[in-house]
Design a protein around this motif. Structure first.
Motif, PDB file in Angstrom:
ATOM      1  N   ARG A 148       0.827  -1.192   0.000  1.00  0.00           N
ATOM      2  CA  ARG A 148       0.000   0.000   0.000  1.00  0.00           C
ATOM      3  C   ARG A 148       0.876   1.262   0.000  1.00  0.00           C
ATOM      4  O   ARG A 148       0.602   2.225  -0.712  1.00  0.00           O
ATOM      5  N   SER A 152       1.116   4.115  -3.051  1.00  0.00           N
ATOM      6  CA  SER A 152       0.687   5.481  -2.744  1.00  0.00           C
ATOM      7  C   SER A 152       1.874   6.413  -2.520  1.00  0.00           C
ATOM      8  O   SER A 152       1.693   7.553  -2.086  1.00  0.00           O
ATOM      9  N   HIS A 153       3.074   5.945  -2.802  1.00  0.00           N
ATOM     10  CA  HIS A 153       4.298   6.748  -2.698  1.00  0.00           C
ATOM     11  C   HIS A 153       4.546   7.253  -1.276  1.00  0.00           C
ATOM     12  O   HIS A 153       4.952   8.396  -1.069  1.00  0.00           O
ATOM     13  N   THR A 154       4.320   6.402  -0.311  1.00  0.00           N
ATOM     14  CA  THR A 154       4.603   6.755   1.087  1.00  0.00           C
ATOM     15  C   THR A 154       5.637   5.815   1.701  1.00  0.00           C
ATOM     16  O   THR A 154       5.737   5.718   2.923  1.00  0.00           O
ATOM     17  N   PHE A 179       5.184  11.656   2.174  1.00  0.00           N
ATOM     18  CA  PHE A 179       4.990  11.378   0.751  1.00  0.00           C
ATOM     19  C   PHE A 179       6.264  11.715  -0.007  1.00  0.00           C
ATOM     20  O   PHE A 179       6.858  12.778   0.188  1.00  0.00           O
ATOM     21  N   HIS A 293      -5.501   7.985  -0.626  1.00  0.00           N
ATOM     22  CA  HIS A 293      -4.611   7.488   0.421  1.00  0.00           C
ATOM     23  C   HIS A 293      -3.705   8.586   0.962  1.00  0.00           C
ATOM     24  O   HIS A 293      -3.273   8.530   2.117  1.00  0.00           O
ATOM     25  N   VAL A 294      -3.381   9.555   0.118  1.00  0.00           N
ATOM     26  CA  VAL A 294      -2.553  10.690   0.533  1.00  0.00           C
ATOM     27  C   VAL A 294      -3.220  11.950  -0.002  1.00  0.00           C
ATOM     28  O   VAL A 294      -3.360  12.114  -1.215  1.00  0.00           O
ATOM     29  N   SER A 309      -4.325  14.711  -4.950  1.00  0.00           N
ATOM     30  CA  SER A 309      -4.142  13.660  -3.968  1.00  0.00           C
ATOM     31  C   SER A 309      -3.749  12.378  -4.693  1.00  0.00           C
ATOM     32  O   SER A 309      -3.734  12.328  -5.922  1.00  0.00           O
ATOM     33  N   TRP A 310      -3.453  11.348  -3.912  1.00  0.00           N
ATOM     34  CA  TRP A 310      -2.988  10.098  -4.512  1.00  0.00           C
ATOM     35  C   TRP A 310      -3.836   8.915  -4.080  1.00  0.00           C
ATOM     36  O   TRP A 310      -4.094   8.722  -2.890  1.00  0.00           O
ATOM     37  N   ALA A 311      -4.284   8.149  -5.072  1.00  0.00           N
ATOM     38  CA  ALA A 311      -4.888   6.845  -4.839  1.00  0.00           C
ATOM     39  C   ALA A 311      -3.766   5.814  -4.973  1.00  0.00           C
ATOM     40  O   ALA A 311      -2.609   6.125  -4.711  1.00  0.00           O
ATOM     41  N   LEU A 312      -4.077   4.593  -5.397  1.00  0.00           N
ATOM     42  CA  LEU A 312      -3.043   3.582  -5.597  1.00  0.00           C
ATOM     43  C   LEU A 312      -2.663   3.549  -7.074  1.00  0.00           C
ATOM     44  O   LEU A 312      -3.436   3.115  -7.923  1.00  0.00           O
ATOM     45  N   TYR A 325      -9.160  10.920 -12.313  1.00  0.00           N
ATOM     46  CA  TYR A 325      -7.973  10.114 -12.047  1.00  0.00           C
ATOM     47  C   TYR A 325      -7.032  10.203 -13.235  1.00  0.00           C
ATOM     48  O   TYR A 325      -7.481  10.319 -14.382  1.00  0.00           O
TER      49      TYR A 325
END
Length: 371
Positions: A148, A152-154, A179, A293-294, A309-312, A325
């Motif tokens: 995950r 999501s780049h975390t 992030f 997610h972010v 913002s960021w999803a997957l 998206y």
């Protein structure tokens, strides 16, 4: 390979809406009306769109373009325009492939989620429990990284380790607490998926074909190069001259989750339509893929994300029409964009063999707003 900087990953579809039009198949045949409907409800003929694109390609300096527009979850307009190579003057055709750059990440994210549905991968299980990573074993924090976080780049990984002074992989913050856009994370996850499938990494291409390309009509898409790719791939261009770019080239034909996909607009549009229609994944898995997610992150350097913002595996851009998206891709001499509304079943995708997708995207949106 340095991807397009985050500040260029902007999304202009907040002001765009293509209303649904009558039937069209999912390939390249014309609709019965040959009309695209603009945001204001005005009709744009195919000939008007053709003229607009050709004039913009000429004024911006784009050698070749593959573009598809989606209305009502169908491809209603598709063109392959311009040159495959400015030196040879060979023209593009519908089979011509482009370097997808970072838009490779979204189909790979779908592939990872497919393995979640199959019970092979868990989004929140630390990846090291599946496959230890010697390159970062010196930092115990890596044992916190999950799929995950990667998608999501975390994860805390940098985009690419070679931007570090010592050229070594490191972690910029405790995974899950910040992030940072990262190709490195996607490559680690690709190794994990191959390990879990008990296959060589390049054999993920076969898994991609079975799970995504065939069922979602992504007929012309390859993470791993072959003779067909070599024959049909456009040449990249930078500053008007043939240039191989930063990433995928004939010397690096291997599976790279973050950037090696070679494809064209109709094939990628087939994938987008699959996302719109929630094909191939469980409902709760799609919910995870599309949810934020972010929210509106800042890069470590303080670079804002323009309310994205960021999803997957995707950016989420909030609009008055609901979320859009998308993702951008860039490899110096190839750049591209895709954007879509899952709710409205509308969107577009285009690939260029130049550095100018951002400029074209701005002009395309302005054109559609005026009509």
């Amino acid at each position: 390979m340095k991807l397009i900087p985050q500040k260029y990953l902007h999304f202009f579809l907040s002001v765009i809406f293509f209303s649904s039009i009558s039937s069209c198949n999912n390939r390249t045949k014309k609709t019965s009306t040959n009309i695209i409907t603009s945001f204001s409800g005005q009709s744009i003929s195919f000939s008007e769109m053709d003229q607009f694109l050709e004039s913009q390609m000429d004024s911006i300096g784009i050698p070749g373009l593959s573009i598809a527009i989606i209305n009502d979850a169908k491809i209603v307009y598709h063109r392959a325009l311009g040159l495959k190579d400015v030196d040879t003057q060979e023209k593009l055709n519908e089979k011509t492939l482009f370097d997808a750059g970072s838009t490779s990440k979204t189909p790979f994210a779908y592939l990872a989620l497919k393995m979640v549905d199959q019970g092979i991968l868990d989004l929140d299980t630390p990846l090291y429990t599946y496959l230890p990573y010697p390159d970062i074993a010196h930092d115990e924090r890596y044992k916190l990284i999950t799929a995950r976080m990667v998608l999501s780049h975390t994860s805390g990984f940098p985009n690419w380790r070679f931007f570090n002074e010592d050229g070594k992989l490191d972690i910029k913050f405790t995974p899950g607490t910040g992030f940072k856009y990262s190709g490195e994370g996607f490559e680690y996850l690709a190794d994990v998926l191959a390990h879990l499938k008990n296959i060589e990494r390049n054999d993920l291409q076969k898994v991609f074909e079975k799970e995504i390309a065939i069922p979602l009509n992504m007929h012309n898409a390859y993470y791993v190069w072959n003779n067909y790719v070599t024959k049909n791939r456009a040449s990249g261009h930078f500053e008007g001259k043939v240039n191989p770019g930063w990433g995928a080239n004939k010397k690096k034909p291997d599976f790279r989750a973050s950037y090696s996909l070679q494809t064209e607009a109709v094939s990628y549009a087939g994938f987008i339509i699959g996302l719109m229609q929630e094909k191939g994944l469980e409902k709760n898995t799609f919910d995870e893929m599309f949810k934020v997610h972010v929210e509106n992150p800042e890069e470590e350097e303080g670079e804002d994300q323009d309310n994205r913002s960021w999803a997957l595996g995707m950016v989420v851009n909030p609009t008055i029409y609901g979320p859009f998206y998308g993702h951008s891709g860039g490899n110096l001499s190839f750049t591209c964009e895709y954007q879509f509304s899952k709710e409205k079943k509308i969107g577009y995708v285009f690939f260029t063999n130049s550095e100018f997708s951002t400029e074209l995207d701005e002009k395309l949106v302005a054109f559609l707003m005026k009509k």
